[in-house]
Design a protein around this motif. Structure first.
Motif, PDB file in Angstrom:
ATOM      1  N   PHE A 155       0.927  -1.244  -0.140  1.00  0.00           N
ATOM      2  CA  PHE A 155       0.122  -0.034  -0.114  1.00  0.00           C
ATOM      3  C   PHE A 155       0.837   1.400  -0.031  1.00  0.00           C
ATOM      4  N   GLU A 156       1.891   1.263   0.949  1.00  0.00           N
ATOM      5  CA  GLU A 156       2.839   2.546   0.968  1.00  0.00           C
ATOM      6  C   GLU A 156       3.570   2.681  -0.302  1.00  0.00           C
ATOM      7  N   ARG A 157       3.986   1.494  -0.809  1.00  0.00           N
ATOM      8  CA  ARG A 157       4.448   1.688  -2.343  1.00  0.00           C
ATOM      9  C   ARG A 157       3.576   2.192  -3.364  1.00  0.00           C
ATOM     10  N   THR A 158       2.373   1.626  -3.134  1.00  0.00           N
ATOM     11  CA  THR A 158       1.482   2.055  -4.306  1.00  0.00           C
ATOM     12  C   THR A 158       1.224   3.585  -3.954  1.00  0.00           C
ATOM     13  N   THR A 159       0.954   4.103  -3.006  1.00  0.00           N
ATOM     14  CA  THR A 159       0.557   5.487  -3.000  1.00  0.00           C
ATOM     15  C   THR A 159       1.846   6.138  -3.303  1.00  0.00           C
ATOM     16  N   GLY A 160       2.915   5.751  -2.762  1.00  0.00           N
ATOM     17  CA  GLY A 160       4.113   6.402  -3.254  1.00  0.00           C
ATOM     18  C   GLY A 160       4.669   6.487  -4.856  1.00  0.00           C
ATOM     19  N   ALA A 161       4.006   5.203  -5.511  1.00  0.00           N
ATOM     20  CA  ALA A 161       3.915   5.438  -6.946  1.00  0.00           C
ATOM     21  C   ALA A 161       3.273   6.546  -7.554  1.00  0.00           C
ATOM     22  N   PHE A 162       2.108   6.715  -6.939  1.00  0.00           N
ATOM     23  CA  PHE A 162       1.437   7.710  -7.379  1.00  0.00           C
ATOM     24  C   PHE A 162       1.926   9.251  -7.064  1.00  0.00           C
ATOM     25  N   ALA A 163       2.602   9.334  -6.002  1.00  0.00           N
ATOM     26  CA  ALA A 163       3.232  10.495  -5.519  1.00  0.00           C
ATOM     27  C   ALA A 163       4.601  10.883  -6.517  1.00  0.00           C
ATOM     28  N   PHE A 164       5.022   9.638  -6.872  1.00  0.00           N
ATOM     29  CA  PHE A 164       6.227   9.806  -8.056  1.00  0.00           C
ATOM     30  C   PHE A 164       5.586  10.254  -9.190  1.00  0.00           C
ATOM     31  N   LEU A 165       4.526   9.895  -9.558  1.00  0.00           N
ATOM     32  CA  LEU A 165       3.913  10.267 -10.838  1.00  0.00           C
ATOM     33  C   LEU A 165       3.563  11.817 -10.974  1.00  0.00           C
ATOM     34  N   VAL A 166       3.244  12.163  -9.794  1.00  0.00           N
ATOM     35  CA  VAL A 166       2.917  13.564  -9.678  1.00  0.00           C
ATOM     36  C   VAL A 166       4.282  14.565  -9.985  1.00  0.00           C
ATOM     37  N   LEU A 167       5.284  13.996  -9.076  1.00  0.00           N
ATOM     38  CA  LEU A 167       6.714  14.603  -9.169  1.00  0.00           C
ATOM     39  C   LEU A 167       7.169  14.701 -10.605  1.00  0.00           C
ATOM     40  N   PHE A 168       6.861  13.452 -11.470  1.00  0.00           N
ATOM     41  CA  PHE A 168       7.302  13.285 -12.718  1.00  0.00           C
ATOM     42  C   PHE A 168       6.491  14.347 -13.535  1.00  0.00           C
ATOM     43  N   LEU A 169       5.305  14.520 -13.236  1.00  0.00           N
ATOM     44  CA  LEU A 169       4.411  15.251 -14.242  1.00  0.00           C
ATOM     45  C   LEU A 169       5.018  16.761 -14.177  1.00  0.00           C
ATOM     46  N   ALA A 170       5.342  17.177 -12.812  1.00  0.00           N
ATOM     47  CA  ALA A 170       5.913  18.536 -12.742  1.00  0.00           C
ATOM     48  C   ALA A 170       7.346  18.627 -13.497  1.00  0.00           C
ATOM     49  N   THR A 171       8.051  17.650 -13.398  1.00  0.00           N
ATOM     50  CA  THR A 171       9.187  17.725 -14.097  1.00  0.00           C
ATOM     51  C   THR A 171       9.239  17.651 -15.573  1.00  0.00           C
ATOM     52  N   LEU A 172       8.226  16.862 -15.950  1.00  0.00           N
ATOM     53  CA  LEU A 172       7.840  16.685 -17.666  1.00  0.00           C
ATOM     54  C   LEU A 172       7.564  17.933 -17.958  1.00  0.00           C
ATOM     55  N   LEU A 173       6.506  18.827 -17.246  1.00  0.00           N
ATOM     56  CA  LEU A 173       6.194  20.090 -17.696  1.00  0.00           C
ATOM     57  C   LEU A 173       7.239  21.061 -17.821  1.00  0.00           C
ATOM     58  N   PHE A 174       8.169  20.868 -17.044  1.00  0.00           N
ATOM     59  CA  PHE A 174       9.306  21.948 -16.916  1.00  0.00           C
ATOM     60  C   PHE A 174      10.242  21.583 -18.127  1.00  0.00           C
ATOM     61  N   ALA A 175      10.599  20.402 -18.181  1.00  0.00           N
ATOM     62  CA  ALA A 175      11.522  19.705 -19.401  1.00  0.00           C
ATOM     63  C   ALA A 175      11.029  19.954 -20.705  1.00  0.00           C
ATOM     64  N   VAL A 176       9.497  19.668 -20.780  1.00  0.00           N
ATOM     65  CA  VAL A 176       8.855  20.058 -22.081  1.00  0.00           C
ATOM     66  C   VAL A 176       9.136  21.449 -22.721  1.00  0.00           C
ATOM     67  N   LEU A 177       8.690  22.459 -21.549  1.00  0.00           N
ATOM     68  CA  LEU A 177       8.823  23.760 -21.887  1.00  0.00           C
ATOM     69  C   LEU A 177      10.247  24.288 -22.116  1.00  0.00           C
ATOM     70  N   LEU A 178      11.265  23.842 -21.652  1.00  0.00           N
ATOM     71  CA  LEU A 178      12.645  24.162 -21.664  1.00  0.00           C
ATOM     72  C   LEU A 178      12.895  23.589 -23.067  1.00  0.00           C
ATOM     73  N   ARG A 179      12.744  22.120 -23.474  1.00  0.00           N
ATOM     74  CA  ARG A 179      13.179  21.772 -24.771  1.00  0.00           C
ATOM     75  C   ARG A 179      12.666  22.523 -25.906  1.00  0.00           C
ATOM     76  N   GLU A 180      11.174  22.680 -25.810  1.00  0.00           N
ATOM     77  CA  GLU A 180      10.521  23.331 -26.990  1.00  0.00           C
ATOM     78  C   GLU A 180      11.138  24.872 -27.184  1.00  0.00           C
TER      79      GLU A 180
END
Lengths: 278, 313
Positions: B17-42
């Motif tokens: 359970f902890e790992r599952t919720t942690g995975a979703f937390a990672f997803l949110v972190l990933f999305l924020a990073t992705l947003l920044f990376a996408v803006l930077l690259r383009e």
């Protein structure tokens, strides 16, 4: 007995009236906006508005039915994956969230809540519209979930933190496993608050326009395919408002009235829900 | 034995359970990073081509592929500051009204109504702005003012209606609820006994407020203002609809201007060519950086403020 000098008393009075005036001026635009929405929107508010497709300029009648359906579809698509993601992330932060990873996640969510929504539109465009080579409901939902998720993450965490530690301890002392305690007791106790957060975020994405401008783009017709451009009420209000045509302006007001009704119903439902449970 | 086995089973589920919720937390972190990376690259192509000059160049010419963000940065800053200038005194005054002066039956409805302002979609503000606010401002404010004060650079005509001023006023209405609610939180941190102390010494209500707020609330209200600024900078639809969309940095508040969010909204789908698109994304990246800096500053000030209040100083 000396009394408060006249000047001091007068200053007190004057400032009091200034504060009254401030409050009045703050609320005034709300009434003006609602008044104009009702007066100007009611003119076009017929059944055809809700069940007909848009018609070209000059043709009387026509409605925004596809926009209403589109808005609901895009909102549901967004929530379908955003609600579980955000709530699970919130649970992680509240129940296990110590250390650097958790603070990084918290920082990321905080940062995302401050990002202007138009930038989420750019995100959806680059990530989905460019590779798919077409505007789509998917891209719109992706952009909207970037707005929805961080808000719900933070409210979920906050709501779970209001559940007293003793409740968790009592459950654990009874020998209930921690994951069951979290899901069946902690989350359930905080659920009205979490649901309120979800509803408020939903009301917000319902009215978002900027992220949809270059993701879902808008559409004049019915669209059942999610990988195609889709109509949405906010987009219709925008298009009609900036058009030079009188009858489209009327449509814009009517659309705005429909939109604000949807937003307010959800908003008030959320508030009523919180009040009852507390 | 049986109990032990069950316990291990639950332990595994706990971990899962902890790992599952942690995975979703990672997803949110990933999305924020992705947003920044996408803006930077383009935005890299534009960044490479124009460099820092992008910030201070005033030309915006899609045909010649010459791009500079100055008019948009200027318009964003001026309209936002104007909004703060209008919204700050009003919302602090209203916050004081609600907390100190309003009769009890009025408190909840007034704050509820102010909060409702935050719930109105921005496209509706824009619609109202185009058809109600802009004509009213034009006929009842801008025209009379240019008549008498037209020689002042800030009020130079000719008056069209859509203008920096209209955007500022509309933005002010939109950010009032944010400044108001944070101001109320800040006011609530003032210890009751200090207020009573001033009153018991014979001070009037206003004197009490002046002393107590001067001592306690200035940093917090400053934080609230910065938070409002963060909102105003990125507002798109309402500004796009009333600012006039002319890519020039003009001093007069009565002239049409442009904002960063508005140029993205207007030109993104038409942006043919990599440099054009990249320039728009670069504007987005700059806007992102600006709002991030502003929000972090506000958060820092407000956290410090709350920490101070909890220490009881």
């Amino acid at each position: 007995m000396t009394t408060i000098s006249f000047r001091r008393k007068a200053a007190d009075r004057v400032m009091k009236w200034i504060f009254y005036l401030c409050a009045f001026l703050v609320i005034l635009p709300l009434f003006l906006i609602f008044f104009d929405l009702l007066i100007k929107g009611a003119k076009e508010l017929k059944l055809t508005l809700l069940v007909d497709l848009p018609r070209p300029v000059g043709e009387p009648g026509g409605g925004i039915a596809n926009g209403i359906v589109g808005t609901l579809v895009i909102t549901l698509m967004t929530m379908l994956w955003s609600v579980p993601t955000a709530v699970m992330c919130g649970i992680y932060l509240a129940e296990y969230g110590k250390g650097r990873f958790a603070s990084a996640v918290r920082f990321a969510a905080d940062t995302m809540t401050g990002v202007p929504s138009i930038i989420m539109g750019i995100f959806g465009y680059i990530l989905l519209v460019l590779p798919m080579k077409r505007f789509s409901a998917w891209a719109g939902a992706a952009a909207l979930s970037m707005i929805f998720i961080p808000v719900v993450v933070r409210t979920t965490e906050e709501m779970l933190r209001t559940v007293p530690m003793t409740v968790r301890e009592a459950a654990l002392a009874l020998g209930i496993a921690r994951w069951k305690t979290t899901l069946r007791i902690t989350v359930r106790t905080a659920w009205p608050g979490i649901l309120t957060g979800i509803l408020l975020a939903m009301a917000r994405i319902l009215g978002e326009t900027a992220p949809l401008l270059f993701t879902t783009l808008g559409n004049q017709f019915w669209q059942s395919r999610l990988d195609q451009p889709m109509a949405a009420v906010p987009l219709q209000v925008f298009t009609y408002a900036i058009s030079p045509y009188e009858d489209w302006h009327d449509k814009a007001w009517a659309g705005a009235l429909v939109l604000i009704t949807m937003v307010l119903v959800i908003n008030i439902a959320a508030r009523v829900l919180t009040r009852q449970k507390r | 034995m049986h109990r032990m086995a069950r316990k291990t089973g639950e332990n595994i589920k706990d971990l899962l359970f902890e790992r599952t919720t942690g995975a979703f937390a990672f997803l949110v972190l990933f999305l924020a990073t992705l947003l920044f990376a996408v803006l930077l690259r383009e935005s890299l192509p534009a960044l490479r081509k124009f460099g820092a000059a992008f910030l201070v160049t005033g030309t915006w010419d899609p045909v010649l592929e010459k791009f500079g963000a100055l008019p948009f940065i200027y318009g964003t800053l001026v309209s936002s500051f104007l909004a703060i200038l209008i919204a700050l005194p009003l919302s602090v005054g209203a916050a004081i009204f609600i907390d100190e002066f309003a009769p009890p039956w009025m408190k909840t409805p007034v704050s509820f109504l102010a909060e409702l302002l935050a719930a109105i979609p921005s496209v509706i503000y824009g619609l109202w702005g185009i058809f109600v606010l802009v004509p009213v401002l034009r006929d009842w404010f801008m025209k009379p003012v240019t008549k008498f004060l037209g020689w002042v650079p800030l009020f130079k005509g000719p008056v069209y209606g859509p203008s920096m001023l209209a955007a500022g006023v509309l933005l002010a209405i939109m950010i009032v609820p944010f400044i108001l609610s944070v101001s109320r939180e800040v006011l609530a941190t003032v210890p009751q006994r200090q207020k009573e102390a001033v009153l018991s010494l014979g001070g009037t209500r206003w004197e009490m407020l002046r002393i107590v707020i001067g001592q306690h609330c200035i940093p917090g209200i400053f934080g609230a203002t910065i938070l409002g600024l963060g909102r105003a900078l990125g507002e798109t639809m309402a500004v796009t609809m009333v600012i006039g969309n002319r890519p020039e940095a003009i001093l007069s508040l009565f002239q049409p201007g442009y904002s960063m969010a508005a140029v993205i909204a207007n030109e993104f789908t038409e942006a043919v060519g990599d440099v054009y698109l990249s320039s728009l994304v670069l504007i987005g990246l700059i806007l992102f950086a600006m709002t991030l800096a502003v929000n972090l500053a506000a958060k820092w000030i407000l956290t410090k403020m709350v920490a101070r209040a909890s220490r009881g100083i």
